[in-house]
Write a protein that holds these residues in place. Structure first.
Motif, PDB file in Angstrom:
ATOM      1  N   LYS A   1     -31.249 -44.945 -22.159  1.00  0.00           N
ATOM      2  CA  LYS A   1     -30.830 -44.647 -20.957  1.00  0.00           C
ATOM      3  C   LYS A   1     -32.266 -44.964 -20.262  1.00  0.00           C
ATOM      4  N   ALA A   2     -33.298 -44.442 -20.712  1.00  0.00           N
ATOM      5  CA  ALA A   2     -34.580 -44.908 -19.950  1.00  0.00           C
ATOM      6  C   ALA A   2     -34.725 -46.437 -19.892  1.00  0.00           C
ATOM      7  N   PHE A   3     -34.430 -47.172 -21.073  1.00  0.00           N
ATOM      8  CA  PHE A   3     -34.593 -48.483 -20.856  1.00  0.00           C
ATOM      9  C   PHE A   3     -33.530 -49.017 -19.907  1.00  0.00           C
ATOM     10  N   SER A   4     -32.328 -48.601 -19.746  1.00  0.00           N
ATOM     11  CA  SER A   4     -31.513 -49.377 -18.793  1.00  0.00           C
ATOM     12  C   SER A   4     -31.774 -49.029 -17.283  1.00  0.00           C
ATOM     13  N   GLU A   5     -32.503 -47.797 -17.200  1.00  0.00           N
ATOM     14  CA  GLU A   5     -32.860 -47.445 -15.877  1.00  0.00           C
ATOM     15  C   GLU A   5     -34.158 -48.217 -15.455  1.00  0.00           C
TER      16      GLU A   5
ATOM     17  N   ILE B   1     -30.399 -52.255 -15.943  1.00  0.00           N
ATOM     18  CA  ILE B   1     -29.191 -52.912 -16.396  1.00  0.00           C
ATOM     19  C   ILE B   1     -28.215 -51.939 -17.172  1.00  0.00           C
ATOM     20  N   SER B   2     -26.773 -52.479 -17.075  1.00  0.00           N
ATOM     21  CA  SER B   2     -26.201 -51.211 -17.938  1.00  0.00           C
ATOM     22  C   SER B   2     -26.557 -50.764 -19.456  1.00  0.00           C
ATOM     23  N   THR B   3     -26.059 -49.687 -19.593  1.00  0.00           N
ATOM     24  CA  THR B   3     -26.224 -49.012 -21.025  1.00  0.00           C
ATOM     25  C   THR B   3     -25.801 -50.032 -22.034  1.00  0.00           C
ATOM     26  N   GLN B   4     -24.630 -50.734 -22.012  1.00  0.00           N
ATOM     27  CA  GLN B   4     -24.364 -51.417 -22.875  1.00  0.00           C
ATOM     28  C   GLN B   4     -25.100 -52.659 -23.183  1.00  0.00           C
TER      29      GLN B   4
END
Length: 436
Positions: A85-89, A93-96
């Protein structure tokens, strides 16, 4: 299924024999079936499991399940945890997408550090169908409809020829245990909606739908090969390339019956998305351009010019001392005193050394710059007007440097020398300046 799988590997992936193989293993049914199949066939395998920490304790229970299975079966296992989640935020980008980037980057690291030869994933025929339908709904080009590739560099997907029903039957017969991902039951994601609602209808309409779909994808893949071959041949007629850019001849391009398709094939790898704007460039006025994340497509007279986005700093300057013999940044220039002049060209000039004021300055041109063109008897001219007369493209203008003495231009490098620094009958010291 085991015999069918063995034959499939021998026919399509014989190069896996004797190799060290890393199995991407989530703990779900598909990946556990893949692990079991390769165990039965005595391949040299290891297991890689990613804990994306997206489902609370479930994620850690999946991790424990995979670790226990590997230990029980004496299989090397590699585990990592991601704050997905932190990486996507952070990267918006989306979590997928975040999960895909994280896991494949880690897989490739394991290839290097643990000396594995290939990564195998458990994508199967139903996954392929779902991907096709997702891409179809989004309006992708032909490459989006040809499906998940069986091999992409070091990533192998050996189960694409097998259906979900075959996987379930094999798991049942062999009493294979697995972890059920609770998120698979949710219709939150488009893939799940397609899996739960659309695919069952297609299979109800045609019980052999997967087989028919496989034939269709084979035809699409063959068509894609033809498109790529034609694209390469036409590219050689239309495009020219140097170290800085690719130039597409618009006169040749517009002779093609469907030039938009060729532009798409040539430019898609540069991550453009504004395709209508790109197609409009063909008939636009010079100076119009379209950006991707790292590239620019520029309309310049009878050409489209593709180049990396130029991070030109107009205030960038370099000083050259009086006794300096050469410069290597941003250009390769040499300076030497000579007794007489030889051939003058855009790349070599001869100036009266005593007329120069040091330090000399290398800088980019600006709109207000003017100079006295060599041979024009003191008449001044705007640098921008010279560029227009010389029909320089925007890219060429951006990459042009000026050699200056105080506030006077000595040389528009590789274009024209200034009259004020030419040698004459009173010259005592001649300086040769050459662009290497």
């Amino acid at each position: 299924m085991l015999q069918k799988f063995q034959n499939h590997l021998l026919h399509n992936f014989q190069f896996l024999n004797g190799k060290k193989i890393l199995l991407a293993t989530s703990g779900g049914k598909d990946s556990m079936v893949m692990v079991h199949l390769l165990q039965q066939l005595d391949y040299k395998i290891g297991i890689a499991h990613c804990n994306f920490q997206l489902r609370g304790m479930e994620s850690f229970e999946d991790q424990n399940f995979v670790q226990y299975y590997a230990a029980t079966n004496n299989i090397p296992v590699f585990i990592t945890q991601f704050d997905t989640k932190a990486f996507s935020e952070d990267y918006k980008i989306s979590t997928q997408v975040a999960a895909r980037e994280l896991r494949y980057n880690w897989f490739y690291e394991l290839l290097e550090t643990e000396k594995f030869d290939y990564i195998l994933t458990a994508h199967h025929a139903d996954d392929n169908l779902e991907t096709f339908l997702i891409n179809l709904s989004r309006g992708t080009g032909l490459e989006g409809l040809i499906g998940i590739p069986e091999q992409n560099e070091k990533v192998i997907r050996p189960l694409l020829a097998f259906s979900q029903e075959e996987m379930e039957e094999y798991a049942r017969i062999n009493n294979i245990q697995w972890r059920e991902d609770s998120s698979n039951a949710s219709d939150k994601y488009l893939r799940n909606k397609i899996r739960h609602h659309l695919v069952p209808i297609l299979k109800e309409l045609n019980p052999n739908f997967l087989s028919s779909f496989h034939k269709t994808q084979t035809y699409l893949q063959e068509a894609q090969v033809m498109v790529e071959d034609a694209s390469i041949m036409i590219y050689q007629q239309v495009a020219k390339q140097d170290n800085e850019a690719i130039y597409f001849d618009l006169q040749q391009l517009k002779k093609l019956p469907n030039y938009k398709s060729y532009l798409y094939q040539w430019l898609k790898e540069f991550e453009f998305s504004a395709w209508d704007d790109i197609y409009d460039l063909v008939e636009s006025q010079s100076g119009k351009y379209v950006f991707s994340s790292e590239f620019r497509l520029l309309k310049d007279r009878d050409s489209l010019i593709l180049s990396p986005i130029n991070s030109v700093n107009e205030k960038e300057e370099y000083s050259i001392a009086e006794n300096q013999k050469e410069v290597n940044i941003p250009l390769n220039l040499s300076f030497c005193k000579v007794a007489d002049i030889s051939i003058v060209s855009n790349k070599t000039i001869f100036v009266d050394a005593d007329k120069l004021k040091y330090p000399l300055i290398l800088r980019h041109w600006s709109d207000g710059d003017s100079f006295q063109p060599f041979g024009m008897n003191g008449k001044s001219k705007k640098v921008s007007k010279l560029f227009k007369d010389e029909k320089l493209s925007l890219l060429e203008k951006e990459n042009t440097w000026l050699l200056c003495s105080n506030d006077k231009i000595v040389w528009i490098i590789d274009v024209r020398q200034d009259e004020r620094f030419r040698i004459d009958n009173t010259t005592k010291n001649i300086l040769k300046i050459q662009l290497e």
